[in-house]
Design a protein around this motif. Structure first.
Motif, mmCIF file in Angstrom:
data_model
loop_
_atom_site.group_PDB
_atom_site.id
_atom_site.type_symbol
_atom_site.label_atom_id
_atom_site.label_comp_id
_atom_site.label_asym_id
_atom_site.label_seq_id
_atom_site.Cartn_x
_atom_site.Cartn_y
_atom_site.Cartn_z
ATOM 1 N N UNK A 160 0.534 -1.432 0.357
ATOM 2 C CA UNK A 160 0.411 0.195 0.243
ATOM 3 C C UNK A 160 1.168 1.586 -0.197
ATOM 4 N N UNK A 161 1.551 1.263 0.230
ATOM 5 C CA UNK A 161 3.142 2.123 0.885
ATOM 6 C C UNK A 161 3.003 2.289 -0.368
ATOM 7 N N UNK A 162 3.266 1.583 -1.226
ATOM 8 C CA UNK A 162 4.053 2.154 -3.232
ATOM 9 C C UNK A 162 2.297 2.301 -4.138
ATOM 10 N N UNK A 172 11.384 0.407 -0.783
ATOM 11 C CA UNK A 172 10.550 -0.239 -0.343
ATOM 12 C C UNK A 172 11.425 -1.338 0.297
ATOM 13 N N UNK A 173 11.739 -2.013 -1.166
ATOM 14 C CA UNK A 173 12.244 -3.743 -0.891
ATOM 15 C C UNK A 173 13.551 -3.714 0.088
ATOM 16 N N UNK A 174 14.272 -2.159 -0.171
ATOM 17 C CA UNK A 174 15.675 -2.404 1.118
ATOM 18 C C UNK A 174 15.117 -2.331 2.342
ATOM 19 N N UNK A 265 -3.585 5.598 3.178
ATOM 20 C CA UNK A 265 -3.600 4.150 1.773
ATOM 21 C C UNK A 265 -4.418 3.819 1.935
ATOM 22 N N UNK A 266 -5.219 3.225 3.133
ATOM 23 C CA UNK A 266 -6.034 2.419 3.059
ATOM 24 C C UNK A 266 -7.694 3.058 2.295
ATOM 25 N N UNK A 267 -8.426 1.844 3.069
ATOM 26 C CA UNK A 267 -9.599 2.219 1.134
ATOM 27 C C UNK A 267 -11.267 2.429 2.039
ATOM 28 N N UNK A 268 -10.275 3.195 3.075
ATOM 29 C CA UNK A 268 -11.644 3.889 3.458
ATOM 30 C C UNK A 268 -12.267 5.099 3.495
ATOM 31 N N UNK A 269 -13.673 5.236 3.050
ATOM 32 C CA UNK A 269 -14.012 6.404 1.639
ATOM 33 C C UNK A 269 -13.515 7.607 2.276
#
Length: 301
Positions: A160-162, A172-174, A265-269
């Protein structure tokens, strides 16, 4: 004909041995509690806050209990607590009413449409939080209720950060494992009294220093709890970057910022303007946590 005051105002004035001359409801506060600035017939001005339902009653009881502990040096002086019945067996009100001194004469950074911090204000607020921490662990206060569950492990694993544009996949991978680990290592300890909701509209500056209001979410918590909650919003309002205000352990930063990032970054409107605010806070939070962990600065996608 003069309108009768609200019941909470009338009971508060009577408890102080006065009548209410006039009362106004300030456009502050997010809960359903009643709020009135009341001018009494002896010339005093007081603030009356009344619960209206079980939730606001619980919060008001918490506020009253904490104000008795912290005293008027950090919050408003308590002038009255109306709960139950009076000496004649007559109920004061359907729910408790708290009467405190009126702090309207102080400087409120969020008192206008634009939050304005004057030189020295931020230092005064942080000094006030240090004084609050010096109270230690007094008897009778419950732990704060908003210590969040870990969010960073899920934020890292589901990308979600990406997707939210906060970091690129390579960064993020690192560093994703370090973010998640700092959250899992967090340990809650009831070390000090915390306000629980310190922000620019819950405080005012007086000649004697900062005074915090609305202690509804207060209790016992970790040292620097309030500082971690406050510093990102301060920076958003033009204040200093959080990592310039002293070192805070990453396992404390992680949980207390992770819930904000998860909302961003969440789904809540939510309205676009509010999403933008949360994303801006999320970038501040992520940069602070990365700096505290010694990671390279996040690179937005």
């Amino acid at each position: 004909m003069t309108a009768a005051p609200p019941a909470s105002v009338a009971h508060a004035a009577a408890a102080l041995g006065c009548g209410a001359v006039r009362w106004t409801s300030p456009g502050t506060g997010l809960s359903a509690a009643e709020r009135h600035v009341v001018v009494l017939d002896d010339g005093r001005s007081v603030f009356v806050k009344g619960a209206t339902d079980p939730a606001t009653e619980r919060w008001l009881r918490t506020e009253a209990a904490t104000l008795e502990v912290v005293g008027p040096g950090l919050g408003p002086a308590v002038l009255g607590w109306l709960d139950g019945v009076d000496d004649h067996g007559v109920p004061f009100h359907d729910h408790p009413v708290l009467v405190t001194e009126d702090l309207s004469a102080g400087y409120w950074p969020a008192g206008s449409c634009v939050t304005r911090w004057r030189p020295g204000d931020v230092g005064a607020v942080l000094a006030g939080l240090d004084r609050l921490a010096e109270l230690g662990v007094p008897d009778g206060l419950a732990p704060v209720a908003d210590w969040p569950d870990p969010h960073w492990p899920a934020l890292v694993s589901d990308d979600r950060l990406v997707a939210g544009g906060l970091v690129d996949p390579d960064w993020l991978h690192r560093h994703g494992a370090a973010l998640a680990r700092s959250d899992v290592e967090a340990v809650w300890r009831p070390e000090v009294v915390v306000h629980g909701d310190v922000r620019s509209d819950n405080l005012c500056l007086t000649p004697d220093g900062v005074r915090f209001v609305d202690w509804s979410l207060s209790g016992l918590g970790c040292r620097d709890h309030d500082r971690v909650r406050l510093l990102p919003t301060l920076h958003l309002e033009g204040g200093p970057a959080p990592d310039t205000q002293g070192r805070v352990p990453p396992p404390l930063i992680a949980p207390l910022t992770g819930d904000t990032v998860a909302r961003a970054v969440g789904p809540d409107p939510m309205p676009d303007w509010l999403r933008d605010v949360f994303l801006r806070l999320a970038r501040i939070d992520l940069a602070w946590l990365a700096a505290a962990l010694g990671l390279e600065p996040p690179t937005p996608r």
